[in-house]
Scaffold this motif. Structure first.
Motif, PDB file in Angstrom:
ATOM      1  N   LEU A 295     -24.548  -1.522  -5.878  1.00 49.89           N
ATOM      2  CA  LEU A 295     -23.634  -2.515  -5.315  1.00 49.89           C
ATOM      3  C   LEU A 295     -24.319  -3.864  -5.127  1.00 49.89           C
ATOM      4  O   LEU A 295     -23.682  -4.913  -5.245  1.00 49.89           O
ATOM      5  N   LEU A 298     -23.836  -6.210  -8.082  1.00 50.74           N
ATOM      6  CA  LEU A 298     -22.490  -6.518  -8.556  1.00 50.74           C
ATOM      7  C   LEU A 298     -21.930  -7.825  -8.012  1.00 50.74           C
ATOM      8  O   LEU A 298     -20.773  -8.135  -8.254  1.00 50.74           O
ATOM      9  N   GLN A 303     -15.543  -5.198  -3.450  1.00 53.13           N
ATOM     10  CA  GLN A 303     -15.310  -4.217  -4.507  1.00 53.13           C
ATOM     11  C   GLN A 303     -14.292  -3.174  -4.043  1.00 53.13           C
ATOM     12  O   GLN A 303     -14.276  -2.789  -2.876  1.00 53.13           O
ATOM     13  N   VAL A 307     -15.251   1.941  -7.173  1.00 49.64           N
ATOM     14  CA  VAL A 307     -16.502   1.518  -7.815  1.00 49.64           C
ATOM     15  C   VAL A 307     -17.645   2.451  -7.423  1.00 49.64           C
ATOM     16  O   VAL A 307     -18.547   2.725  -8.220  1.00 49.64           O
ATOM     17  N   VAL A 366     -20.309   1.618 -13.897  1.00 48.23           N
ATOM     18  CA  VAL A 366     -19.385   0.702 -13.225  1.00 48.23           C
ATOM     19  C   VAL A 366     -18.742  -0.238 -14.242  1.00 48.23           C
ATOM     20  O   VAL A 366     -17.523  -0.463 -14.223  1.00 48.23           O
ATOM     21  N   TRP A 370     -14.761  -0.568 -15.292  1.00 47.75           N
ATOM     22  CA  TRP A 370     -13.970  -1.791 -15.342  1.00 47.75           C
ATOM     23  C   TRP A 370     -13.311  -1.959 -16.705  1.00 47.75           C
ATOM     24  O   TRP A 370     -12.142  -2.339 -16.803  1.00 47.75           O
ATOM     25  N   GLU A 417      -7.998  -8.421  -8.996  1.00 46.26           N
ATOM     26  CA  GLU A 417      -9.347  -8.115  -9.485  1.00 46.26           C
ATOM     27  C   GLU A 417      -9.978  -9.246 -10.279  1.00 46.26           C
ATOM     28  O   GLU A 417     -10.997  -9.042 -10.921  1.00 46.26           O
ATOM     29  N   THR A 420     -13.611  -9.870  -9.148  1.00 46.50           N
ATOM     30  CA  THR A 420     -14.493  -8.742  -9.415  1.00 46.50           C
ATOM     31  C   THR A 420     -14.693  -8.541 -10.916  1.00 46.50           C
ATOM     32  O   THR A 420     -15.786  -8.174 -11.358  1.00 46.50           O
ATOM     33  N   ALA A 424     -18.152  -8.665 -12.879  1.00 45.70           N
ATOM     34  CA  ALA A 424     -18.575  -7.608 -13.802  1.00 45.70           C
ATOM     35  C   ALA A 424     -19.046  -8.197 -15.119  1.00 45.70           C
ATOM     36  O   ALA A 424     -20.018  -7.719 -15.722  1.00 45.70           O
TER      37      ALA A 424
END
Length: 556
Positions: A295, A298, A303, A307, A366, A370, A417, A420, A424
């Motif tokens: 984490l 990221l 998140q 995840v 992860v 995604w 999202e 995020t 990513a």
């Protein structure tokens, strides 16, 4: 007199009483007072006076902020639990509150540092502080004796750095005493306990603390640098105090010097903070430590809970999520539009976790999750979109029911999202995962062509006309890290795309529904120019990445 008696010198203690009594009678014509006579009677009976422990650590003269928490602890509670992440000032607050309550408990104040110690050892220490030379052998007997002693003489107890509720329970006295517990864990299992949750200081409070430690004049002269320092410290009291003591010990430094050093190596500069974070990280089970390290890589965006499933490679990892939340290393920050809880790692903890030895496979899962989830959401959009599928990018799929629930409204999911997904893309590009950067970025609009249907694009909360989306640079960096370059092959999906697009027709290609595993079905339409977004995608596929910049600048 009592000291002589406790030292086995009873005769000298009695002579001291006789001397004092003689002088009082001869010079003042009065007998000794009740307290002195009581000590004399104890000595005659070979009994010891009760021990009055005064064990609170010194109060901090520069304690700053926490007005609400101080107000809660100003009233004595049978049990109050102060919890928060490492470095947030739990112990300092508890000591401050203890000194404020000290006069309400004249029988004494006990202080125990719990850490990883067992209850029987802690009980023995408390009993010895109360004058019990030989504590009973078992934990239950020691706990009962402590309650008996404190029932007659209520005291204030400060239990610092508790591990969990099981460690605290045997130490609790009966009624009338007050207990303040500090812990990194959210201890909610103690009935009737007042709960005080701490986080970072407010920016102004952090700046005030820095001024009190390092000097108000220095902070006033370089206010901008001071603000940057407390921000680099995450506004945590321990980190700010650590930075302030560094400045106080180096009066010749400007604040800009420390600011730069924190930018270069904050872990090296804030050694006390690093020690505390290392200790907290070492206490975690392997799964939780590995998840926290993942984490930390990221980015700062909150998140979704799934995840953590992807990071561990298993579905239903709620136990690890709950543990990280309970020990204040993961903050719940609410629920998004899709009804899924979201979490964020506090700033300094994330930076520290990111510096640990991470698991590349966990990061890869992860990113693969995604890609697969964004792909599923794309498939449920009501409008056909221009899309290049990164066929070589790995996928890690959530359970079907979960995917359907998350993407039941795909446009809302993409909106929720956006940040995020962009993070990513950055993570993938930074780790050299070109296929993952291209796949995730393409679905988030980080590369040219709408990731949402055109009718929704203008309504997207992050859409700005003429603005290059946040992730494009990372996508380009990640893709070019592996090709196309002279003498190096293109990634698989780009080689297949190149066969379809090269040579590029001098006419308008019509993007129909993706064919053959998601690649473009291009059919020329005469008399119309090739739009710039299409050329921007096509040129890198033809092996000419250097031409990308100009077309993308105008394609956005």
């Amino acid at each position: 007199m009592l000291t002589l008696h406790r030292g086995g010198r009873k005769a000298e203690a009695l002579r001291a009483y006789a001397t004092v009594r003689g002088r009082l009678v001869d010079e003042l014509g009065v007998e000794p007072g009740a307290e002195l006579r009581g000590a004399y009677e104890l000595i005659l009976a070979d009994e010891s006076a009760p021990v009055v422990p005064r064990q609170l650590p010194p109060d901090l003269p520069d304690f700053t902020g926490r007005a609400e928490a101080v107000a809660v602890l100003a009233l004595p509670h049978p049990v109050a639990v102060v919890s928060g992440p490492p470095g947030c000032g739990k112990s300092a607050l508890a000591v401050q509150a203890g000194h404020a309550l000290r006069t309400a408990y004249p029988a004494g104040q006990l202080y125990l540092e719990l850490g990883d110690r067992e209850p029987d050892d802690l009980l023995a220490e408390a009993l010895r502080a109360l004058g019990v030379a030989a504590p009973p052998p078992t934990t239950a007997e020691r706990s009962a004796l402590l309650r008996s002693l404190l029932a007659e003489r209520p005291m204030l107890m400060l239990l610092d750095d508790a591990r969990d509720a099981d460690q605290v329970r045997p130490l609790l006295p009966g009624n009338d005493s007050a207990v303040i517990v500090t812990s990194r864990r959210r201890i909610t299992e103690l009935p009737g306990a007042a709960l005080v949750q701490l986080g970072p200081l407010a920016p102004d409070e952090a700046l005030s603390l820095l001024a009190r430690v390092a000097g108000a004049d220095r902070v006033a002269r370089e206010r901008e640098a001071a603000q940057a320092i407390v921000a680099a410290c995450g506004h945590l009291p321990l980190a700010v105090r650590n930075a302030g003591t560094r400045l106080a010990a180096r009066p010749g430094w400007s604040l800009s010097v420390l600011r730069q050093r924190l930018d270069d190596d904050w872990l090296g500069e804030l050694r006390e903070v690093r020690t505390g974070l290392d200790r907290g990280y070492a206490r975690l089970p392997a799964d939780a430590a590995r998840t926290l390290a993942t984490l930390g890589l990221l980015g700062p965006a909150a998140q979704p809970g799934w995840v953590i499933d992807a990071a561990l490679g298993r579905h239903g990892a709620g136990d690890v999520t709950d543990l990280l939340v309970d020990v204040n290393l993961l903050d719940p920050v609410g629920t998004d539009e899709m009804g899924q809880p979201r979490y964020r790692v506090p700033d300094l903890i994330a930076r520290h976790a990111g510096s640990q030895r991470g698991d590349p496979a966990a990061v890869g899962r992860v990113l693969a999750a995604w890609t697969a989830t964004a792909e599923h959401a794309m498939a449920r959009l009501p409008t056909t979109v221009f899309s290049l599928t990164a066929a070589g990018a790995p996928r890690w799929r959530l359970p079907g029911a979960t995917l359907d629930r998350l993407t039941s409204d795909p446009v809302t999911w993409f909106e929720a999202e956006h940040e995020t997904l962009s993070a990513a893309v950055e993570t993938a590009a930074g780790n050299g995962a070109a296929e993952s950067a291209w796949g995730a970025g393409r679905r988030d609009g980080a590369v040219p062509g709408p990731a949402l249907p055109p009718r929704h694009l203008a309504e997207h909360p992050h859409h700005r006309p003429g603005r290059r989306p946040r992730g494009r640079r990372q996508v380009r960096r990640g893709r070019h890290a592996q090709g196309p370059r002279p003498g190096r092959p293109l990634p698989g999906s780009l080689r297949r795309g190149r066969r379809r697009l090269h040579p590029l027709p001098p006419h308008l290609p019509r993007a129909g529904r993706p064919q053959g595993g998601g690649h473009l079905d291009l059919r020329p339409r005469r008399g119309q120019p090739v739009p710039r977004p299409v050329r921007a995608v096509a040129r890198p596929l033809q092996g000419r990445p250097d031409d990308l910049r100009g077309d993308r600048r105008q394609a956005g």
